[in-house]
Design a protein around this motif. Structure first.
Motif, PDB file in Angstrom:
ATOM      1  N   LEU A 299     -19.915 -69.655 -72.582  1.00  0.00           N
ATOM      2  CA  LEU A 299     -19.537 -69.598 -71.175  1.00  0.00           C
ATOM      3  C   LEU A 299     -19.383 -68.169 -70.662  1.00  0.00           C
ATOM      4  CD1 LEU A 299     -16.784 -72.369 -71.137  1.00  0.00           C
ATOM      5  CD2 LEU A 299     -19.254 -72.632 -70.878  1.00  0.00           C
ATOM      6  N   ARG A 300     -19.667 -67.998 -69.366  1.00  0.00           N
ATOM      7  CA  ARG A 300     -19.369 -66.773 -68.638  1.00  0.00           C
ATOM      8  C   ARG A 300     -18.698 -67.180 -67.338  1.00  0.00           C
ATOM      9  NH1 ARG A 300     -24.235 -64.417 -68.216  1.00  0.00           N
ATOM     10  NH2 ARG A 300     -24.692 -65.413 -66.220  1.00  0.00           N
ATOM     11  N   ASN A 301     -17.447 -66.740 -67.161  1.00  0.00           N
ATOM     12  CA  ASN A 301     -16.673 -67.110 -65.970  1.00  0.00           C
ATOM     13  C   ASN A 301     -16.606 -68.623 -65.788  1.00  0.00           C
ATOM     14  OD1 ASN A 301     -16.321 -64.353 -65.356  1.00  0.00           O
ATOM     15  ND2 ASN A 301     -18.274 -64.302 -64.252  1.00  0.00           N
ATOM     16  N   GLY A 302     -16.467 -69.316 -66.915  1.00  0.00           N
ATOM     17  CA  GLY A 302     -16.303 -70.759 -66.875  1.00  0.00           C
ATOM     18  C   GLY A 302     -17.582 -71.561 -66.748  1.00  0.00           C
ATOM     19  N   LYS A 303     -18.742 -70.891 -66.705  1.00  0.00           N
ATOM     20  CA  LYS A 303     -20.013 -71.595 -66.553  1.00  0.00           C
ATOM     21  C   LYS A 303     -20.921 -71.286 -67.744  1.00  0.00           C
ATOM     22  CE  LYS A 303     -19.906 -71.553 -61.486  1.00  0.00           C
ATOM     23  NZ  LYS A 303     -20.640 -71.174 -60.250  1.00  0.00           N
ATOM     24  N   PRO A 304     -21.724 -72.268 -68.188  1.00  0.00           N
ATOM     25  CA  PRO A 304     -22.612 -72.035 -69.333  1.00  0.00           C
ATOM     26  C   PRO A 304     -23.614 -70.918 -69.051  1.00  0.00           C
ATOM     27  CG  PRO A 304     -22.416 -74.380 -68.881  1.00  0.00           C
ATOM     28  CD  PRO A 304     -21.777 -73.674 -67.724  1.00  0.00           C
ATOM     29  N   CYS A 305     -23.744 -69.995 -69.998  1.00  0.00           N
ATOM     30  CA  CYS A 305     -24.711 -68.907 -69.865  1.00  0.00           C
ATOM     31  C   CYS A 305     -25.690 -68.873 -71.034  1.00  0.00           C
ATOM     32  CB  CYS A 305     -23.999 -67.561 -69.749  1.00  0.00           C
ATOM     33  SG  CYS A 305     -22.855 -67.227 -71.109  1.00  0.00           S
ATOM     34  N   ALA A 306     -25.376 -69.604 -72.112  1.00  0.00           N
ATOM     35  CA  ALA A 306     -26.277 -69.674 -73.261  1.00  0.00           C
ATOM     36  C   ALA A 306     -25.971 -70.958 -74.021  1.00  0.00           C
ATOM     37  CB  ALA A 306     -26.114 -68.458 -74.168  1.00  0.00           C
ATOM     38  N   VAL A 307     -26.944 -71.400 -74.805  1.00  0.00           N
ATOM     39  CA  VAL A 307     -26.775 -72.617 -75.589  1.00  0.00           C
ATOM     40  C   VAL A 307     -27.264 -72.351 -77.008  1.00  0.00           C
ATOM     41  CG1 VAL A 307     -29.041 -73.572 -74.967  1.00  0.00           C
ATOM     42  CG2 VAL A 307     -27.181 -75.113 -75.629  1.00  0.00           C
TER      43      VAL A 307
END
Length: 231
Positions: A45-53
């Motif tokens: 997560l970045r700032n509460g949102k997915p940025c990588a998996v």
């Protein structure tokens, strides 16, 4: 949305149905004869949102954790051997893209790892350099007849370069609340779903599900009871 795609020996990771992204175009050669993808994926997560998996894939080089950026256009970031390396790769990309701190997900708990011996078991998993276990079963009882809370642990973890699961069986002695590895019994027991565990002074008995002759590896129905001596 992330799609784990497989066709004729090639795996791909497709983000938001964008089949022209660098991620979708990055062919992953699959090895082995079993399951292509792991049972779960991990979001960073970045700032509460997915940025990588992070997804486990059985490649022709062995089991690897494939890291993919979710920033458009989605792109592959690396193929790592360990969870720590994969998370570091993902978080570094998230940090660079966001020019800030990635909201890293805490290390996931290991299913079934519980009780006072959990810390010692987790440390032993690290010492043995096992891949992150899919399941751990821990049972407690008295091996001494003196009221101790000894333990036996069954750790099921993926085998590097194969599609099967390895089983590590460790017997633990309760030393006034601290747990000491008393015996590695991994060569003395096999099977799935350990149960009906009984502790008596000097030994432990346990029943597992095992393959009957001619059964496919996926679907064992036999049972076997093992006795492990505290020696």
């Amino acid at each position: 949305m992330v799609t784990l795609f497989y066709l004729e020996g090639i795996a791909r990771i497709i983000v938001d149905k964008d089949e022209d992204s660098p991620s979708a175009e990055a062919a992953i050669n699959v090895g082995g004869n079993g399951k292509v993808f792991g049972d779960k994926i991990e979001w960073r997560l970045r700032n509460g949102k997915p940025c990588a998996v992070i997804a486990r894939v059985s490649t022709d080089k062995g089991s690897r954790l494939v890291v993919t950026s979710l920033d458009k256009p989605a792109r592959p970031l690396g193929r790592e051997r360990t969870n720590e390396e994969a998370r570091r790769t993902a978080d570094r990309a998230c940090d660079n893209a966001g020019h800030g701190s990635a909201g890293a997900v805490s290390t996931p708990s290991i299913p079934g790892l519980s009780g006072p011996a959990a810390g010692a078991i987790r440390a032993q998993i690290k010492r043995e350099e096992l891949q992150e276990p899919d399941q751990v079963n821990v049972f407690y009882g008295d091996l001494t007849g003196q009221g101790t809370k000894d333990a036996i642990s069954f750790v099921y973890s993926p085998i590097e370069g194969a599609n099967g699961m390895g089983l590590s069986v460790w017997v633990w002695r309760d030393r006034n609340g601290a747990y000491e590895l008393a015996r590695d019994a991994s060569n003395d027991i096999f099977g799935q779903d350990p149960r009906d565990v009984q502790f008596v002074p000097g030994r432990i008995s346990v029943t597992t599900t095992v393959l009957k002759p001619g059964e496919p590896r996926c679907c064992p129905t036999g049972t076997k009871t093992f006795t492990i001596l505290d020696r």
